[in-house]
Design an enzyme around this catalytic site. Structure first.
Site, mmCIF file in Angstrom:
data_model
loop_
_atom_site.group_PDB
_atom_site.id
_atom_site.type_symbol
_atom_site.label_atom_id
_atom_site.label_comp_id
_atom_site.label_asym_id
_atom_site.label_seq_id
_atom_site.Cartn_x
_atom_site.Cartn_y
_atom_site.Cartn_z
ATOM 1 N N ASP A 16 -9.797 -0.728 5.164
ATOM 2 C CA ASP A 16 -9.559 0.633 4.672
ATOM 3 C C ASP A 16 -10.881 1.176 4.141
ATOM 4 O O ASP A 16 -11.852 0.441 4.037
ATOM 5 C CB ASP A 16 -8.570 0.605 3.499
ATOM 6 C CG ASP A 16 -7.181 0.137 3.926
ATOM 7 O OD1 ASP A 16 -6.889 0.166 5.126
ATOM 8 O OD2 ASP A 16 -6.415 -0.260 3.035
ATOM 9 N N MET A 44 -3.025 6.219 -8.080
ATOM 10 C CA MET A 44 -2.543 7.219 -7.119
ATOM 11 C C MET A 44 -1.827 8.371 -7.827
ATOM 12 O O MET A 44 -0.839 8.900 -7.320
ATOM 13 C CB MET A 44 -1.583 6.564 -6.102
ATOM 14 C CG MET A 44 -2.225 5.448 -5.309
ATOM 15 S SD MET A 44 -1.059 4.589 -4.220
ATOM 16 C CE MET A 44 -0.226 3.492 -5.369
ATOM 17 N N LYS A 80 -9.056 5.588 9.682
ATOM 18 C CA LYS A 80 -9.376 6.555 10.742
ATOM 19 C C LYS A 80 -9.392 5.785 12.044
ATOM 20 O O LYS A 80 -10.235 4.945 12.266
ATOM 21 C CB LYS A 80 -10.771 7.154 10.530
ATOM 22 C CG LYS A 80 -10.768 8.437 9.763
ATOM 23 C CD LYS A 80 -12.178 9.030 9.758
ATOM 24 C CE LYS A 80 -12.829 8.932 8.398
ATOM 25 N NZ LYS A 80 -14.035 8.136 8.333
#
Ligand code: SAH
Length: 248
Positions: A35, A172, A57
């Site tokens: 990641d 988060m 991605k």
């Protein structure tokens, strides 16, 4: 022969905070699924020889879904490859490492875990905020801020979180900061409780924003606070004075 998968937590910052075993596992890997959270310094050291798969991605802008990532790990291990799954912090804290271990086990694939230093503790620490302190907090609760507390059945116990003493660390949580603060105050937490929002912790461009619980969302919005950030809520935040205590 079936290969194995090493679930590696890279820690919250650069190479200096990554376990020696993590570095070994990366050096030995034939396939690395990574990641972006481990950061440029670590990602720059991934060996030339390994097949590197960016799970954030992939094929243009497409982000690999969790089931696609797990399927890839299984496929590569069944081909006999040594696989490393590399993520920021620790894989077992909001990193879905547990789910990956279950899937690998279900396919009879050997799993090794390499713990990483979690951002939940290290990022506050790096700015001089201890998550516990004999005078201010004898307990700490780490929650995901991914859940919108105003939406139906929350997996979080907001009544408990509102009245619990001690420190709350939110990962988060940037997007929902206002709703989280409201839910805590609405369930009894003192609106004056100090909060620190630490963006890009332990990186050269780190930024810390502080304010009382009732106002922190407005302050963060005005400052343009963006993820990734660790949010610390509790009296321990009073120890923050801006003096550098960590060298990136
Ligand atoms: N497994 C990771 C957490 C994954 S969830 C760990 O143990 O650290 C991703 C969240 O972690 C981000 O949204 C942010 O809240 C936090 N995070 C991870 N690294 C961070 C960093 N260097 N600075 C600020 N927040 C970070």
């Amino acid at each position: 022969m079936t290969g194995k998968v090493v679930l590696v937590g890279s820690g919250p910052g650069g190479l200096g905070l990554m376990a020696v075993r993590a570095q070994e596992a990366i050096a030995e890997a034939e396939v690395i699924l990574y990641d972006q959270l481990p950061g440029d310094e670590i990602l720059a050291t991934l060996p030339e020889s390994a097949e590197k798969i960016d799970c954030g991605k992939h094929g243009g802008d497409h982000t690999l879904e969790q089931d696609e990532i797990e399927a890839l790990m299984v496929e590569k291990a069944l081909e006999g490859k040594n696989v490393v799954r590399l993520k920021g912090g620790d894989s077992f804290l909001f990193g879905r490492g547990g789910e990956e271990m279950e899937t690998l086990r279900a396919h009879g694939i050997a799993v090794e875990v390499v713990p990483g230093i979690t951002s939940a503790i290290a990022v506050p620490e790096s700015v001089g905020i201890p998550v516990t302190h004999r005078k201010f907090a004898s307990q700490v609760t780490i929650i995901t801020g991914h859940e919108d507390p105003t939406k139906g059945e929350s997996a979080l116990d907001w009544q408990f979180l509102g009245r619990t003493r001690g420190t709350i660390v939110v990962l988060m949580g940037v997007k929902n900061l206002g709703k989280i603060a409201e839910a805590l105050v609405g369930n009894g937490r003192d609106p004056a409780t100090p909060v620190a929002v630490i963006e890009r912790g332990m990186r050269p461009d780190q930024r810390v924003t502080v304010g009382p619980l009732a106002e922190i969302a407005a302050i963060a919005r005005a400052q343009g606070v963006r993820p990734p950030a660790v949010i610390v809520i509790g009296e321990v935040v009073g120890l923050y004075d801006g003096t550098p205590v960590y060298k990136p």
